[in-house]
Design a protein around this motif. Structure first.
Motif, PDB file in Angstrom:
ATOM      1  N   GLN A 188      51.819  35.218 -14.432  1.00  0.00           N
ATOM      2  CA  GLN A 188      50.582  34.635 -14.954  1.00  0.00           C
ATOM      3  C   GLN A 188      49.453  34.752 -13.934  1.00  0.00           C
ATOM      4  N   ILE A 189      49.767  34.468 -12.674  1.00  0.00           N
ATOM      5  CA  ILE A 189      48.768  34.595 -11.611  1.00  0.00           C
ATOM      6  C   ILE A 189      48.429  36.066 -11.377  1.00  0.00           C
ATOM      7  N   GLY A 190      49.458  36.913 -11.397  1.00  0.00           N
ATOM      8  CA  GLY A 190      49.241  38.335 -11.161  1.00  0.00           C
ATOM      9  C   GLY A 190      48.345  38.997 -12.182  1.00  0.00           C
ATOM     10  N   GLU A 191      48.258  38.424 -13.387  1.00  0.00           N
ATOM     11  CA  GLU A 191      47.426  38.981 -14.449  1.00  0.00           C
ATOM     12  C   GLU A 191      45.990  38.470 -14.406  1.00  0.00           C
ATOM     13  N   MET A 192      45.710  37.507 -13.500  1.00  0.00           N
ATOM     14  CA  MET A 192      44.358  36.946 -13.402  1.00  0.00           C
ATOM     15  C   MET A 192      43.403  37.922 -12.729  1.00  0.00           C
ATOM     16  N   PRO A 193      42.127  37.860 -13.087  1.00  0.00           N
ATOM     17  CA  PRO A 193      41.118  38.646 -12.338  1.00  0.00           C
ATOM     18  C   PRO A 193      40.948  38.057 -10.944  1.00  0.00           C
ATOM     19  N   VAL A 194      40.296  38.804 -10.070  1.00  0.00           N
ATOM     20  CA  VAL A 194      40.121  38.350  -8.687  1.00  0.00           C
ATOM     21  C   VAL A 194      39.380  37.023  -8.633  1.00  0.00           C
ATOM     22  N   TRP A 195      38.342  36.868  -9.468  1.00  0.00           N
ATOM     23  CA  TRP A 195      37.579  35.618  -9.438  1.00  0.00           C
ATOM     24  C   TRP A 195      38.447  34.438  -9.882  1.00  0.00           C
ATOM     25  N   GLY A 196      39.372  34.679 -10.817  1.00  0.00           N
ATOM     26  CA  GLY A 196      40.272  33.614 -11.249  1.00  0.00           C
ATOM     27  C   GLY A 196      41.237  33.218 -10.144  1.00  0.00           C
ATOM     28  N   ILE A 197      41.755  34.208  -9.422  1.00  0.00           N
ATOM     29  CA  ILE A 197      42.642  33.931  -8.296  1.00  0.00           C
ATOM     30  C   ILE A 197      41.899  33.178  -7.195  1.00  0.00           C
ATOM     31  N   PHE A 198      40.644  33.579  -6.963  1.00  0.00           N
ATOM     32  CA  PHE A 198      39.823  32.889  -5.965  1.00  0.00           C
ATOM     33  C   PHE A 198      39.664  31.412  -6.326  1.00  0.00           C
ATOM     34  N   LEU A 199      39.323  31.126  -7.580  1.00  0.00           N
ATOM     35  CA  LEU A 199      39.131  29.742  -8.016  1.00  0.00           C
ATOM     36  C   LEU A 199      40.435  28.958  -7.966  1.00  0.00           C
ATOM     37  N   LEU A 200      41.542  29.607  -8.330  1.00  0.00           N
ATOM     38  CA  LEU A 200      42.836  28.944  -8.292  1.00  0.00           C
ATOM     39  C   LEU A 200      43.215  28.564  -6.859  1.00  0.00           C
ATOM     40  N   ALA A 201      43.014  29.496  -5.927  1.00  0.00           N
ATOM     41  CA  ALA A 201      43.321  29.223  -4.524  1.00  0.00           C
ATOM     42  C   ALA A 201      42.391  28.161  -3.951  1.00  0.00           C
ATOM     43  N   LEU A 202      41.117  28.207  -4.357  1.00  0.00           N
ATOM     44  CA  LEU A 202      40.159  27.205  -3.896  1.00  0.00           C
ATOM     45  C   LEU A 202      40.549  25.818  -4.379  1.00  0.00           C
ATOM     46  N   ARG A 203      40.913  25.719  -5.655  1.00  0.00           N
ATOM     47  CA  ARG A 203      41.341  24.422  -6.187  1.00  0.00           C
ATOM     48  C   ARG A 203      42.582  23.910  -5.476  1.00  0.00           C
ATOM     49  N   ALA A 204      43.545  24.802  -5.242  1.00  0.00           N
ATOM     50  CA  ALA A 204      44.761  24.394  -4.555  1.00  0.00           C
ATOM     51  C   ALA A 204      44.437  23.891  -3.145  1.00  0.00           C
ATOM     52  N   GLY A 205      43.569  24.608  -2.449  1.00  0.00           N
ATOM     53  CA  GLY A 205      43.227  24.210  -1.093  1.00  0.00           C
ATOM     54  C   GLY A 205      42.524  22.876  -1.036  1.00  0.00           C
ATOM     55  N   VAL A 206      41.556  22.672  -1.922  1.00  0.00           N
ATOM     56  CA  VAL A 206      40.795  21.422  -1.910  1.00  0.00           C
ATOM     57  C   VAL A 206      41.618  20.276  -2.480  1.00  0.00           C
ATOM     58  N   MET A 207      42.129  20.457  -3.698  1.00  0.00           N
ATOM     59  CA  MET A 207      42.821  19.373  -4.380  1.00  0.00           C
ATOM     60  C   MET A 207      44.068  18.909  -3.642  1.00  0.00           C
ATOM     61  N   GLU A 208      44.927  19.846  -3.252  1.00  0.00           N
ATOM     62  CA  GLU A 208      46.189  19.457  -2.637  1.00  0.00           C
ATOM     63  C   GLU A 208      45.993  18.844  -1.259  1.00  0.00           C
ATOM     64  N   GLU A 209      44.973  19.284  -0.538  1.00  0.00           N
ATOM     65  CA  GLU A 209      44.737  18.701   0.780  1.00  0.00           C
ATOM     66  C   GLU A 209      44.097  17.320   0.682  1.00  0.00           C
ATOM     67  N   VAL A 210      43.235  17.116  -0.299  1.00  0.00           N
ATOM     68  CA  VAL A 210      42.651  15.778  -0.485  1.00  0.00           C
ATOM     69  C   VAL A 210      43.698  14.811  -1.024  1.00  0.00           C
ATOM     70  N   LEU A 211      44.437  15.240  -2.064  1.00  0.00           N
ATOM     71  CA  LEU A 211      45.366  14.339  -2.741  1.00  0.00           C
ATOM     72  C   LEU A 211      46.696  14.173  -2.022  1.00  0.00           C
TER      73      LEU A 211
END
Length: 226
Positions: A120-143
């Motif tokens: 599912q991740i491998g089929e994402m466009p680069v911008w989608g992967i960027f947003l997914l990684a950004l969310r993981a970095g921000v959300m998981e580190e805050v929460l």
């Protein structure tokens, strides 16, 4: 004028927290796991999942600033400096090397990895992967790092409890990725928790987490092809 929380935020001392902070701890440590379990049944889709996690992160920040009346530096989000960026990039590269080493180990011993999530991740466009990684970095580190560590430390007076409890929740929320990926999640989660214990700078964690996730996600098509 000092608020109740300002009076309690003294490192190493066991204190009683205001009720809103207990709500914040529940939102940070329980709600993501509940969502992950439920989403496995209802399959809300990538967009709705991102909206949920970003909204939850924003809610925690609102609790810190408006209800606890604390600066974001109270959860490790002080001033972002070039030194923090450099530390974050360095830590992210170290974690990526660890990812490569553990990926080889996982394949060597044949541990299972969730190929459906990877595809599912491998089929994402680069911008989608960027947003997914950004969310993981921000959300998981805050929460899973900054907020629960600082508040549990105030509540219990124990750095061990404040570090281990969020780390366990972090690991549990990644169970669906398979045992193979869980090895990396546990190792990386432990290292990045130690990094926060050392620096108490959540920007470093966020940058490192984003970087390793973005590079790893971008490499998924190559890994699946092997």
């Amino acid at each position: 004028m000092n608020t109740q929380l300002e009076q309690t935020l003294q490192v190493g001392e066991k204190k009683q927290l205001p009720f809103i902070t207990y709500i914040g701890l529940y939102l940070a440590l329980a709600l993501p796991g509940i969502f992950v379990m439920v989403s496995g049944q209802i399959k809300p889709g990538w967009v709705l999942s991102e909206i949920f996690f970003w909204s939850l992160t924003l809610l925690i920040l609102v609790i810190v600033v408006l209800y606890e009346r604390q600066p974001l530096s109270s959860i490790g989000l002080g001033k972002l400096t070039w030194r923090s960026v450099a530390w974050g990039i360095g830590a992210g590269l170290v974690l990526f090397v660890l990812f490569g080493l553990l990926q080889g180990l996982v394949k060597l011993i044949g541990l299972p990895i969730s190929t459906s999530a990877a595809k599912q991740i491998g089929e994402m466009p680069v911008w989608g992967i960027f947003l997914l990684a950004l969310r993981a970095g921000v959300m998981e580190e805050v929460l899973f790092r900054g907020y629960p560590f600082e508040r549990l430390l105030t509540l219990t007076g124990s750095k061990a409890v404040a570090a281990i409890v969020p780390l366990l929740v972090f690991i549990i929320t990644h169970l669906s990725w398979g045992l193979g990926h869980l090895i990396f999640v546990t190792a990386a989660g432990g290292l990045i928790t130690l990094l926060y214990l050392w620096k108490r700078n959540l920007w470093i964690n966020i940058i490192a987490h984003f970087l390793v996730d973005f590079i790893a996600f971008m490499m998924i098509p190559l890994l699946l092809a092997k």
